[in-house]
Scaffold this motif. Structure first.
Motif, PDB file in Angstrom:
ATOM      1  N   GLY A  78       5.307   3.481  -6.794  1.00 42.10           N
ATOM      2  CA  GLY A  78       4.672   2.745  -7.852  1.00 42.10           C
ATOM      3  C   GLY A  78       4.675   1.191  -7.989  1.00 42.10           C
ATOM      4  N   TYR A  79       5.876   1.043  -7.000  1.00 43.54           N
ATOM      5  CA  TYR A  79       5.827  -0.839  -6.828  1.00 43.54           C
ATOM      6  C   TYR A  79       6.604  -1.512  -5.908  1.00 43.54           C
ATOM      7  CZ  TYR A  79      10.929   1.724  -7.168  1.00 43.54           C
ATOM      8  OH  TYR A  79      11.647   2.287  -7.471  1.00 43.54           O
ATOM      9  N   SER A  80       5.786  -2.057  -5.041  1.00 50.32           N
ATOM     10  CA  SER A  80       6.467  -2.850  -3.867  1.00 50.32           C
ATOM     11  C   SER A  80       8.086  -3.547  -4.177  1.00 50.32           C
ATOM     12  CB  SER A  80       5.694  -3.999  -3.908  1.00 50.32           C
ATOM     13  OG  SER A  80       6.245  -5.497  -4.688  1.00 50.32           O
TER      14      SER A  80
ATOM     15  N   VAL B 265       0.412  -1.037   0.272  1.00 47.53           N
ATOM     16  CA  VAL B 265      -0.243  -0.207   0.429  1.00 47.53           C
ATOM     17  C   VAL B 265       0.896   1.016  -0.226  1.00 47.53           C
ATOM     18  CG1 VAL B 265      -1.629   1.335   0.993  1.00 47.53           C
ATOM     19  CG2 VAL B 265      -1.921  -0.753   1.274  1.00 47.53           C
ATOM     20  N   TYR B 266       1.676   1.548   0.899  1.00 48.73           N
ATOM     21  CA  TYR B 266       2.449   2.827   1.763  1.00 48.73           C
ATOM     22  C   TYR B 266       3.344   2.923  -0.218  1.00 48.73           C
ATOM     23  CZ  TYR B 266       5.789   6.084   2.766  1.00 48.73           C
ATOM     24  OH  TYR B 266       6.693   7.488   2.824  1.00 48.73           O
TER      25      TYR B 266
ATOM     26  N   THR C 209      -3.709   5.466  -5.668  1.00 47.99           N
ATOM     27  CA  THR C 209      -3.603   6.190  -4.061  1.00 47.99           C
ATOM     28  C   THR C 209      -3.411   4.965  -3.143  1.00 47.99           C
ATOM     29  OG1 THR C 209      -6.336   5.903  -3.680  1.00 47.99           O
ATOM     30  CG2 THR C 209      -5.368   8.355  -5.469  1.00 47.99           C
ATOM     31  N   GLN C 210      -3.204   5.388  -1.166  1.00 46.40           N
ATOM     32  CA  GLN C 210      -3.151   4.892  -0.892  1.00 46.40           C
ATOM     33  C   GLN C 210      -4.261   4.087  -0.679  1.00 46.40           C
ATOM     34  OE1 GLN C 210      -1.316   6.362   2.599  1.00 46.40           O
ATOM     35  NE2 GLN C 210       0.581   6.908   2.143  1.00 46.40           N
ATOM     36  N   GLY C 211      -5.854   4.301  -0.167  1.00 50.60           N
ATOM     37  CA  GLY C 211      -6.743   4.698  -0.599  1.00 50.60           C
ATOM     38  C   GLY C 211      -7.266   3.643  -1.754  1.00 50.60           C
ATOM     39  N   THR C 212      -6.394   3.084  -3.028  1.00 53.78           N
ATOM     40  CA  THR C 212      -6.882   2.184  -4.049  1.00 53.78           C
ATOM     41  C   THR C 212      -5.886   0.981  -4.143  1.00 53.78           C
ATOM     42  OG1 THR C 212      -7.182   4.162  -5.621  1.00 53.78           O
ATOM     43  CG2 THR C 212      -7.304   1.640  -6.856  1.00 53.78           C
ATOM     44  N   ALA C 213      -4.968   1.109  -3.467  1.00 56.00           N
ATOM     45  CA  ALA C 213      -3.634   0.860  -3.187  1.00 56.00           C
ATOM     46  C   ALA C 213      -4.594  -0.549  -2.192  1.00 56.00           C
ATOM     47  CB  ALA C 213      -2.380   1.172  -2.709  1.00 56.00           C
TER      48      ALA C 213
END
Length: 198
Positions: A125-127, A118-119, A146-150
């Motif tokens: 853009g990537y983990s 998420v963050y 966005t954080q909400g979408t993620a």
């Protein structure tokens, strides 16, 4: 000549348009017939350099290994704390301590997911795993989530984990999907693409 109303071709001297039936006006001939309406657009599919399934799977494995390593560390710390306190624990307190081991896995997975999926995904853009394989997650406009979408994307993936075989189907879905999306990508209309900075 052409009909001024519908644009149909009309023979010289004809009083009424064969297409729409309107009376032809002498001397009023449009230069060109009306253009046909364009065909309806196909379903919106942004032109992006979608990541391959192999890169996506490898990134997922790397992220999962990191979660596993963190879990081993947390379990070792918790086990050491319980053993250290064993002298002070009564047999009535051992049961709840063991239950804590069981709930530690989902809690830690969620905490790691909040940071990694998420963050980090919303900020860069990537983990961690996706960064290693040089892919990133974007929305339909090519922007970071966005954080909400993620977060919704993470919840969709975690929710699928509660249904037998659905996580495997989710992981394999990009193999036959035109845009190489997983089911949890489709839940928030996002795409995993090759990182152009790579």
């Amino acid at each position: 000549m052409f009909c001024a109303i519908c644009g149909a071709t009309v023979n010289e001297g004809t009083a009424f348009c064969p297409g729409c039936g309107s009376r032809m006006q002498t001397g009023a001939v449009p230069a060109q017939p009306f253009a046909a309406a364009p065909p309806p657009p196909a379903a919106y599919a942004p032109a992006m350099d979608y990541a391959t399934w192999g890169n996506r799977a490898l990134g997922y494995i790397i992220d999962s290994v990191l979660v596993g390593v963190l879990m081993v560390v947390l379990w070792a710390i918790l086990a050491g704390a319980i053993v250290g306190l064993a002298g002070g624990l009564t047999h009535h307190a051992v049961g709840p301590a063991c239950c804590f081991f069981i709930i530690l896995f989902p809690i830690s997975t969620l905490l790691v997911g909040l940071y990694n999926r998420v963050y980090l995904v919303s900020q860069r853009g990537y983990s961690i795993g996706q960064g290693v394989v040089k892919v990133k997650v974007v929305d339909a406009n090519g922007r970071f989530l966005t954080q909400g979408t993620a977060f919704v994307r993470l919840l969709a993936q975690a929710g699928m984990g509660l249904v037998p075989f659905l996580p495997m189907l989710d992981l394999l879905w990009p193999l036959w999907d035109e845009r190489r999306q997983t089911l949890h990508d489709k839940a928030v209309n996002c795409y995993v693409i090759n990182d152009p900075r790579a």
